[in-house]
Design a protein around this motif. Sequence first.
Motif, PDB file in Angstrom:
ATOM      1  N   ALA A 104      39.681  44.012  49.185  1.00 18.78           N
ATOM      2  CA  ALA A 104      40.551  42.842  49.084  1.00 18.78           C
ATOM      3  C   ALA A 104      40.981  42.621  47.640  1.00 18.78           C
ATOM      4  CB  ALA A 104      39.824  41.603  49.615  1.00 18.78           C
ATOM      5  N   ALA A 105      40.043  42.788  46.701  1.00 21.60           N
ATOM      6  CA  ALA A 105      40.376  42.614  45.288  1.00 21.60           C
ATOM      7  C   ALA A 105      41.380  43.650  44.810  1.00 21.60           C
ATOM      8  CB  ALA A 105      39.107  42.684  44.444  1.00 21.60           C
ATOM      9  N   ALA A 106      41.307  44.864  45.383  1.00 26.01           N
ATOM     10  CA  ALA A 106      42.273  45.901  45.016  1.00 26.01           C
ATOM     11  C   ALA A 106      43.697  45.466  45.369  1.00 26.01           C
ATOM     12  CB  ALA A 106      41.937  47.212  45.730  1.00 26.01           C
ATOM     13  N   ILE A 107      43.823  44.689  46.445  1.00 27.21           N
ATOM     14  CA  ILE A 107      45.141  44.175  46.844  1.00 27.21           C
ATOM     15  C   ILE A 107      45.558  43.010  45.959  1.00 27.21           C
ATOM     16  CG2 ILE A 107      46.412  42.974  48.666  1.00 27.21           C
ATOM     17  CD1 ILE A 107      44.865  44.594  50.715  1.00 27.21           C
ATOM     18  N   ASN A 137      48.766  42.558  43.318  1.00 24.86           N
ATOM     19  CA  ASN A 137      49.805  41.584  43.660  1.00 24.86           C
ATOM     20  C   ASN A 137      49.767  40.371  42.733  1.00 24.86           C
ATOM     21  OD1 ASN A 137      51.322  42.366  46.326  1.00 24.86           O
ATOM     22  ND2 ASN A 137      49.195  42.948  46.664  1.00 24.86           N
ATOM     23  N   LEU A 138      49.052  40.527  41.609  1.00 27.89           N
ATOM     24  CA  LEU A 138      48.991  39.510  40.549  1.00 27.89           C
ATOM     25  C   LEU A 138      48.316  38.224  41.007  1.00 27.89           C
ATOM     26  CD1 LEU A 138      52.551  39.989  38.962  1.00 27.89           C
ATOM     27  CD2 LEU A 138      50.476  41.338  38.636  1.00 27.89           C
ATOM     28  N   GLY A 139      47.476  38.335  42.011  1.00 28.90           N
ATOM     29  CA  GLY A 139      46.698  37.176  42.451  1.00 28.90           C
ATOM     30  C   GLY A 139      45.363  37.147  41.713  1.00 28.90           C
ATOM     31  N   PHE A 140      45.432  36.854  40.428  1.00 25.32           N
ATOM     32  CA  PHE A 140      44.262  37.053  39.574  1.00 25.32           C
ATOM     33  C   PHE A 140      43.149  36.034  39.815  1.00 25.32           C
ATOM     34  CE2 PHE A 140      47.891  38.835  37.143  1.00 25.32           C
ATOM     35  CZ  PHE A 140      47.515  40.163  37.246  1.00 25.32           C
ATOM     36  N   THR A 141      43.510  34.786  40.116  1.00 25.00           N
ATOM     37  CA  THR A 141      42.472  33.795  40.403  1.00 25.00           C
ATOM     38  C   THR A 141      41.687  34.185  41.650  1.00 25.00           C
ATOM     39  OG1 THR A 141      43.766  32.027  39.369  1.00 25.00           O
ATOM     40  CG2 THR A 141      42.027  31.364  40.889  1.00 25.00           C
ATOM     41  N   THR A 145      41.386  37.190  42.770  1.00 21.06           N
ATOM     42  CA  THR A 145      40.627  38.387  42.419  1.00 21.06           C
ATOM     43  C   THR A 145      39.303  38.025  41.754  1.00 21.06           C
ATOM     44  OG1 THR A 145      42.676  39.657  42.112  1.00 21.06           O
ATOM     45  CG2 THR A 145      40.675  40.543  41.121  1.00 21.06           C
ATOM     46  N   VAL A 146      39.349  37.055  40.840  1.00 24.68           N
ATOM     47  CA  VAL A 146      38.118  36.612  40.180  1.00 24.68           C
ATOM     48  C   VAL A 146      37.123  36.088  41.214  1.00 24.68           C
ATOM     49  CG1 VAL A 146      37.108  34.953  38.571  1.00 24.68           C
ATOM     50  CG2 VAL A 146      39.242  36.112  37.978  1.00 24.68           C
ATOM     51  N   ASP A 147      37.594  35.290  42.160  1.00 31.47           N
ATOM     52  CA  ASP A 147      36.718  34.742  43.198  1.00 31.47           C
ATOM     53  C   ASP A 147      36.077  35.862  44.028  1.00 31.47           C
ATOM     54  OD1 ASP A 147      37.356  32.195  42.370  1.00 31.47           O
ATOM     55  OD2 ASP A 147      38.867  31.866  43.923  1.00 31.47           O
ATOM     56  N   LEU A 148      36.880  36.843  44.404  1.00 30.43           N
ATOM     57  CA  LEU A 148      36.370  37.953  45.208  1.00 30.43           C
ATOM     58  C   LEU A 148      35.319  38.753  44.438  1.00 30.43           C
ATOM     59  CD1 LEU A 148      39.746  39.175  46.729  1.00 30.43           C
ATOM     60  CD2 LEU A 148      37.814  38.298  48.056  1.00 30.43           C
ATOM     61  N   LEU A 149      35.595  39.018  43.171  1.00 32.16           N
ATOM     62  CA  LEU A 149      34.670  39.826  42.388  1.00 32.16           C
ATOM     63  C   LEU A 149      33.412  39.049  42.023  1.00 32.16           C
ATOM     64  CD1 LEU A 149      37.229  41.734  40.151  1.00 32.16           C
ATOM     65  CD2 LEU A 149      36.049  42.538  42.208  1.00 32.16           C
ATOM     66  N   ASP A 150      33.530  37.741  41.876  1.00 27.80           N
ATOM     67  CA  ASP A 150      32.331  36.922  41.685  1.00 27.80           C
ATOM     68  C   ASP A 150      31.412  37.036  42.898  1.00 27.80           C
ATOM     69  OD1 ASP A 150      32.970  36.044  39.154  1.00 27.80           O
ATOM     70  OD2 ASP A 150      33.805  34.123  39.821  1.00 27.80           O
ATOM     71  N   PRO A 169      36.961  41.217  34.134  1.00 33.37           N
ATOM     72  CA  PRO A 169      37.548  40.758  32.873  1.00 33.37           C
ATOM     73  C   PRO A 169      39.071  40.876  32.833  1.00 33.37           C
ATOM     74  CG  PRO A 169      35.608  42.082  32.448  1.00 33.37           C
ATOM     75  CD  PRO A 169      35.921  42.240  33.908  1.00 33.37           C
ATOM     76  N   VAL A 170      39.612  41.900  33.486  1.00 33.31           N
ATOM     77  CA  VAL A 170      41.063  42.055  33.569  1.00 33.31           C
ATOM     78  C   VAL A 170      41.667  40.863  34.289  1.00 33.31           C
ATOM     79  CG1 VAL A 170      42.945  43.468  34.473  1.00 33.31           C
ATOM     80  CG2 VAL A 170      40.886  44.571  33.560  1.00 33.31           C
TER      81      VAL A 170
END
Length: 256
Positions: free
Chosen positions: A80-83, A87-91, A93-98, A115-116
């Motif tokens: 999911a984070a790869a998507i 798609n510039l959904g960085f917030t 992405t942070v939630d998913l990786l947390d 960090p990215v």
Amino acid sequence: MCSSDLLRLALAHHALGQHREAVVAAGTGMGAAPELAKSAALWNMMGLSYRALGETQNALQSFEKAAEVDPKATEPLLNAAAITVRNLGFTKTVDLLDEVLKRDPDNYWAKVTRPVAVRRATPDPAKVKEALASLDELAGKTDRVEAHYNRCVIAQAVLTANKAEVKRALEACTQSLKAAQAKKAPSVAELQKRVKGLDQTVQFMPDDEAPKATQRLNTLNEKLKLDDKLEEKTLEGEEGPTGEQHSEDEIGRAHV
């Protein structure tokens, strides 16, 4: 047809690149054998097939369902984070990786990519420097190219306040270059430009010339066209076998 046969049928369609058939087979299987709805592997496969079909929202929903039915699974969250990162959904992405790091505190790709996403998601310099510190720690424990590369890119972007900070960025990029050269990574030429530019900035920068140093670094980044695009190495989302590690030259892969 029993539930295991239905699962194998869906996975076989997916492996053959027959993604629409895989989704249909998975959905039919869940309807005929409700216990399949508890299979994280099946939901994850559906997400990969939906992604291959270009149905991003369905893919994300499938990956999130896979993570829900298996509280220990990290692969669906990484997929999911790869998507979201692409798609510039960085917030998001942070939630998913947390969540990945809650389940697997040592997950390499979560540590490399987070960090990215933080850098792009927040204007708060303190949070970005905190993210950079996590890459400093990771780079001290590994010679893998992605960790060192991201450390260099973010360091060059944010360590601009004074000569001491620019020296830190130069050190990070020098180490990144050495790691890339050792692996013969494609990023060697780019990193050589970064190191050269930072070295020149340090050489001609008086200790009290912080504002001009920042301007000089911004000019350098614009010239190289390296700072305004998503150049850090993150999860990319190419499909790979379960548990396969990514080679140092790759940006990343999804897990199935």
